[in-house]
Design a protein around this motif. Structure first.
Motif, PDB file in Angstrom:
ATOM      1  N   GLY A 117     -19.840  -6.549-102.429  1.00  0.00           N
ATOM      2  CA  GLY A 117     -20.572  -5.316-102.525  1.00  0.00           C
ATOM      3  C   GLY A 117     -20.260  -4.588-100.944  1.00  0.00           C
ATOM      4  O   GLY A 117     -20.174  -3.297-100.768  1.00  0.00           O
ATOM      5  N   ALA A 118     -20.011  -5.237 -99.972  1.00  0.00           N
ATOM      6  CA  ALA A 118     -19.578  -4.928 -98.495  1.00  0.00           C
ATOM      7  C   ALA A 118     -18.447  -3.979 -98.719  1.00  0.00           C
ATOM      8  O   ALA A 118     -18.174  -3.448 -98.058  1.00  0.00           O
ATOM      9  CB  ALA A 118     -19.549  -6.189 -97.581  1.00  0.00           C
ATOM     10  N   ASP A 119     -17.387  -4.731 -99.610  1.00  0.00           N
ATOM     11  CA  ASP A 119     -16.082  -3.956 -99.614  1.00  0.00           C
ATOM     12  C   ASP A 119     -16.262  -2.635-100.114  1.00  0.00           C
ATOM     13  O   ASP A 119     -15.732  -1.805 -99.897  1.00  0.00           O
ATOM     14  CB  ASP A 119     -15.052  -4.956-100.423  1.00  0.00           C
ATOM     15  CG  ASP A 119     -15.120  -6.261 -99.777  1.00  0.00           C
ATOM     16  OD1 ASP A 119     -14.802  -6.368 -98.700  1.00  0.00           O
ATOM     17  OD2 ASP A 119     -15.317  -7.271-100.755  1.00  0.00           O
TER      18      ASP A 119
ATOM     19  N   GLY B 132     -14.542   1.482 -85.634  1.00  0.00           N
ATOM     20  CA  GLY B 132     -15.654   0.657 -84.848  1.00  0.00           C
ATOM     21  C   GLY B 132     -16.433   0.060 -86.205  1.00  0.00           C
ATOM     22  O   GLY B 132     -16.840  -1.271 -86.267  1.00  0.00           O
ATOM     23  N   MET B 133     -16.713   0.806 -87.190  1.00  0.00           N
ATOM     24  CA  MET B 133     -17.570   0.247 -88.427  1.00  0.00           C
ATOM     25  C   MET B 133     -16.656  -0.904 -88.976  1.00  0.00           C
ATOM     26  O   MET B 133     -17.294  -1.973 -89.323  1.00  0.00           O
ATOM     27  CB  MET B 133     -17.723   1.217 -89.520  1.00  0.00           C
ATOM     28  CG  MET B 133     -18.248   0.846 -90.689  1.00  0.00           C
ATOM     29  SD  MET B 133     -18.436   2.146 -92.073  1.00  0.00           S
ATOM     30  CE  MET B 133     -16.424   2.024 -92.458  1.00  0.00           C
ATOM     31  N   LEU B 134     -15.308  -0.758 -89.318  1.00  0.00           N
ATOM     32  CA  LEU B 134     -14.494  -1.949 -89.743  1.00  0.00           C
ATOM     33  C   LEU B 134     -14.646  -3.106 -88.834  1.00  0.00           C
ATOM     34  O   LEU B 134     -14.427  -4.392 -89.571  1.00  0.00           O
ATOM     35  CB  LEU B 134     -13.125  -1.353 -90.223  1.00  0.00           C
ATOM     36  CG  LEU B 134     -13.135  -0.050 -91.493  1.00  0.00           C
ATOM     37  CD1 LEU B 134     -11.728   0.207 -91.338  1.00  0.00           C
ATOM     38  CD2 LEU B 134     -13.711  -0.576 -92.498  1.00  0.00           C
ATOM     39  N   ALA B 135     -14.376  -2.892 -87.731  1.00  0.00           N
ATOM     40  CA  ALA B 135     -14.356  -4.032 -86.811  1.00  0.00           C
ATOM     41  C   ALA B 135     -15.561  -4.839 -86.665  1.00  0.00           C
ATOM     42  O   ALA B 135     -15.733  -6.001 -86.684  1.00  0.00           O
ATOM     43  CB  ALA B 135     -14.041  -3.316 -85.319  1.00  0.00           C
TER      44      ALA B 135
ATOM     45  N   ASP C  63     -26.210  -4.132 -95.389  1.00  0.00           N
ATOM     46  CA  ASP C  63     -25.929  -2.715 -95.906  1.00  0.00           C
ATOM     47  C   ASP C  63     -26.139  -1.942 -94.904  1.00  0.00           C
ATOM     48  O   ASP C  63     -25.490  -0.433 -94.806  1.00  0.00           O
ATOM     49  CB  ASP C  63     -26.735  -2.594 -97.234  1.00  0.00           C
ATOM     50  CG  ASP C  63     -26.078  -3.219 -98.169  1.00  0.00           C
ATOM     51  OD1 ASP C  63     -25.205  -3.930 -98.138  1.00  0.00           O
ATOM     52  OD2 ASP C  63     -27.130  -3.357 -99.396  1.00  0.00           O
ATOM     53  N   TYR C  64     -27.041  -2.238 -93.943  1.00  0.00           N
ATOM     54  CA  TYR C  64     -27.461  -1.039 -92.791  1.00  0.00           C
ATOM     55  C   TYR C  64     -26.154  -0.796 -92.227  1.00  0.00           C
ATOM     56  O   TYR C  64     -26.110   0.480 -91.771  1.00  0.00           O
ATOM     57  CB  TYR C  64     -28.529  -1.831 -91.815  1.00  0.00           C
ATOM     58  CG  TYR C  64     -29.944  -1.751 -92.298  1.00  0.00           C
ATOM     59  CD1 TYR C  64     -30.354  -1.046 -93.145  1.00  0.00           C
ATOM     60  CD2 TYR C  64     -30.510  -2.980 -92.027  1.00  0.00           C
ATOM     61  CE1 TYR C  64     -31.626  -1.047 -93.751  1.00  0.00           C
ATOM     62  CE2 TYR C  64     -31.889  -3.161 -92.575  1.00  0.00           C
ATOM     63  CZ  TYR C  64     -32.276  -2.141 -93.333  1.00  0.00           C
ATOM     64  OH  TYR C  64     -33.744  -2.211 -93.599  1.00  0.00           O
ATOM     65  N   LEU C  65     -25.069  -1.621 -91.715  1.00  0.00           N
ATOM     66  CA  LEU C  65     -23.819  -0.966 -91.116  1.00  0.00           C
ATOM     67  C   LEU C  65     -23.405   0.031 -91.997  1.00  0.00           C
ATOM     68  O   LEU C  65     -23.284   1.134 -91.218  1.00  0.00           O
ATOM     69  CB  LEU C  65     -23.089  -2.285 -91.094  1.00  0.00           C
ATOM     70  CG  LEU C  65     -21.620  -1.921 -90.324  1.00  0.00           C
ATOM     71  CD1 LEU C  65     -21.767  -1.643 -88.942  1.00  0.00           C
ATOM     72  CD2 LEU C  65     -20.651  -2.965 -90.674  1.00  0.00           C
ATOM     73  N   TRP C  66     -23.182   0.136 -93.252  1.00  0.00           N
ATOM     74  CA  TRP C  66     -22.456   1.208 -93.733  1.00  0.00           C
ATOM     75  C   TRP C  66     -23.281   2.512 -93.919  1.00  0.00           C
ATOM     76  O   TRP C  66     -22.902   3.754 -93.913  1.00  0.00           O
ATOM     77  CB  TRP C  66     -22.127   0.595 -95.254  1.00  0.00           C
ATOM     78  CG  TRP C  66     -21.762  -0.656 -95.434  1.00  0.00           C
ATOM     79  CD1 TRP C  66     -22.276  -1.837 -96.085  1.00  0.00           C
ATOM     80  CD2 TRP C  66     -20.481  -1.385 -94.837  1.00  0.00           C
ATOM     81  NE1 TRP C  66     -21.504  -2.869 -95.936  1.00  0.00           N
ATOM     82  CE2 TRP C  66     -20.395  -2.650 -95.178  1.00  0.00           C
ATOM     83  CE3 TRP C  66     -19.585  -0.613 -93.942  1.00  0.00           C
ATOM     84  CZ2 TRP C  66     -19.256  -3.232 -94.797  1.00  0.00           C
ATOM     85  CZ3 TRP C  66     -18.562  -1.533 -93.461  1.00  0.00           C
ATOM     86  CH2 TRP C  66     -18.383  -2.796 -93.970  1.00  0.00           C
ATOM     87  N   ILE C  67     -24.486   2.108 -93.831  1.00  0.00           N
ATOM     88  CA  ILE C  67     -25.574   3.170 -93.923  1.00  0.00           C
ATOM     89  C   ILE C  67     -25.565   4.123 -92.718  1.00  0.00           C
ATOM     90  O   ILE C  67     -25.470   5.282 -92.698  1.00  0.00           O
ATOM     91  CB  ILE C  67     -27.220   2.826 -94.352  1.00  0.00           C
ATOM     92  CG1 ILE C  67     -27.296   2.188 -95.619  1.00  0.00           C
ATOM     93  CG2 ILE C  67     -27.969   3.956 -94.074  1.00  0.00           C
ATOM     94  CD1 ILE C  67     -28.391   1.827 -96.104  1.00  0.00           C
TER      95      ILE C  67
END
Length: 231
Positions: free
Chosen positions: A82-84, A17-20, A34-38
Motif C-alpha cells: 500500500g505504501a508503494d 523529501g517524501m520519498l527519502a 499513511d500520514y506521510l503520503w497525506i
C-alpha cells in the motif's frame, strides 16, 4: 506545463523529501505510515494556489492521477504494498510529470522506470549464487530439480543461512526438496524464518520507485527513450 522556477524546485524538493523519509522507514521498519503520503500530498495540492496557470496545472495533475487506479489495482493484486501505491499517487499530485531532462514522460513513467530497475535484484541474486558456487558451496544440496529450474531459481532467490526479509521458495516432496516458484502476496504472506533455506528477497519496492522517479527527473522515461520517443 508552465510553472515558475521556484515552484518547480519546491515540487521536486517535496517529492524527494517524501520519498527519502518513506524509503528510510521502509528499510528500517518495513512499514510507512499513511500520514506521510497525506501530508505531502496535501502540501503538493496547496501549491496549486501559487501556480500562474492554475487551470493548466489542475488538468496536468488530474491527468497524472491516471496512475491512481492502476496503483491501487497492483496493490490489491499483491505485487507491491500500500505504501508503494500511495507514494505513486502522492507523486502525481506533488510533481505531476515533472522532469528536467526534456524527454517525454507520462503518468506511468516513475512506475515503468521502477519496473525496469527490478532487473537489478535479479542480477544481484545471480551474482551471489555464482560466487557461492565458485566457493564450492552446494547451494542446491538435497534438491531434485532440472538444470533450467535451478538457473531460474538462481535469479529469483538464493540460499539464506538466516533469512530475515525473504519469502520461502522451497518445498518438501517426499524425501527431496523442490523449488516452489509461486506468487507471494506483498502484504499478506509472512517472511520465512527457517534457517538455511531458499528465499526470494522481499524487496522494498519503494526503493525502486525512488530510483524510477530520479531517472524520470534526469533522464525521462527509459522505455519511451529506448523506443525512440524522445520528445
Amino acid at each position: 506545463m508552465e510553472t515558475v522556477p521556484e515552484l518547480f524546485l519546491i515540487r521536486i524538493g517535496l517529492a524527494l523529501g517524501m520519498l527519502a523519509i518513506g524509503g528510510f522507514f521502509d528499510i528500517w521498519k518495513r512499514e510507512v505510515h499513511d500520514y506521510l503520503w497525506i501530508i505531502f500530498g496535501v502540501a503538493g495540492a496547496a501549491l496549486l494556489i501559487f501556480e500562474p496557470s492554475q487551470t493548466e496545472m489542475i488538468f496536468t495533475t488530474l491527468f497524472a492521477l491516471i496512475i491512481a487506479p492502476i496503483s491501487v489495482i497492483i496493490w490489491r493484486m499483491g505485487l507491491f504494498g500500500g505504501a508503494d501505491a500511495f507514494a505513486l499517487i502522492a507523486l502525481a499530485v506533488i510533481a505531476p510529470q515533472i522532469t528536467v531532462s526534456g524527454n517525454t514522460v507520462t503518468p506511468f513513467t516513475t512506475l515503468s522506470n521502477a519496473a525496469v530497475l527490478f532487473v537489478i535484484p535479479l542480477l544481484i541474486n545471480a551474482i551471489r549464487n555464482t560466487i557461492s558456487k565458485i566457493k564450492g558451496e552446494n547451494i542446491f544440496e538435497g534438491f531434485e530439480e532440472s538444470t533450467s529450474k535451478k538457473i531460474l531459481a538462481s535469479f529469483i532467490g538464493y540460499r539464506a543461512k538466516n533469512p530475515k526479509h525473504g519469502f520461502s521458495i522451497e518445498k518438501i516432496e517426499g524425501s527431496v526438496k523442490k523449488i516452489a516458484l509461486s506468487f507471494h502476496h506483498a502484504e499478506k504472506e509472512e517472511f520465512s524464518t527457517k534457517p538455511n533455506t531458499w528465499v526470494t528477497p522481499g524487496i522494498p519496492y519503494l526503493l525502486l520507485i525512488i530510483g524510477g522517479f530520479l531517472i524520470q527527473l534526469i533522464h525521462g522515461d527509459m522505455i519511451l527513450i529506448w523506443m525512440g520517443i524522445n520528445s
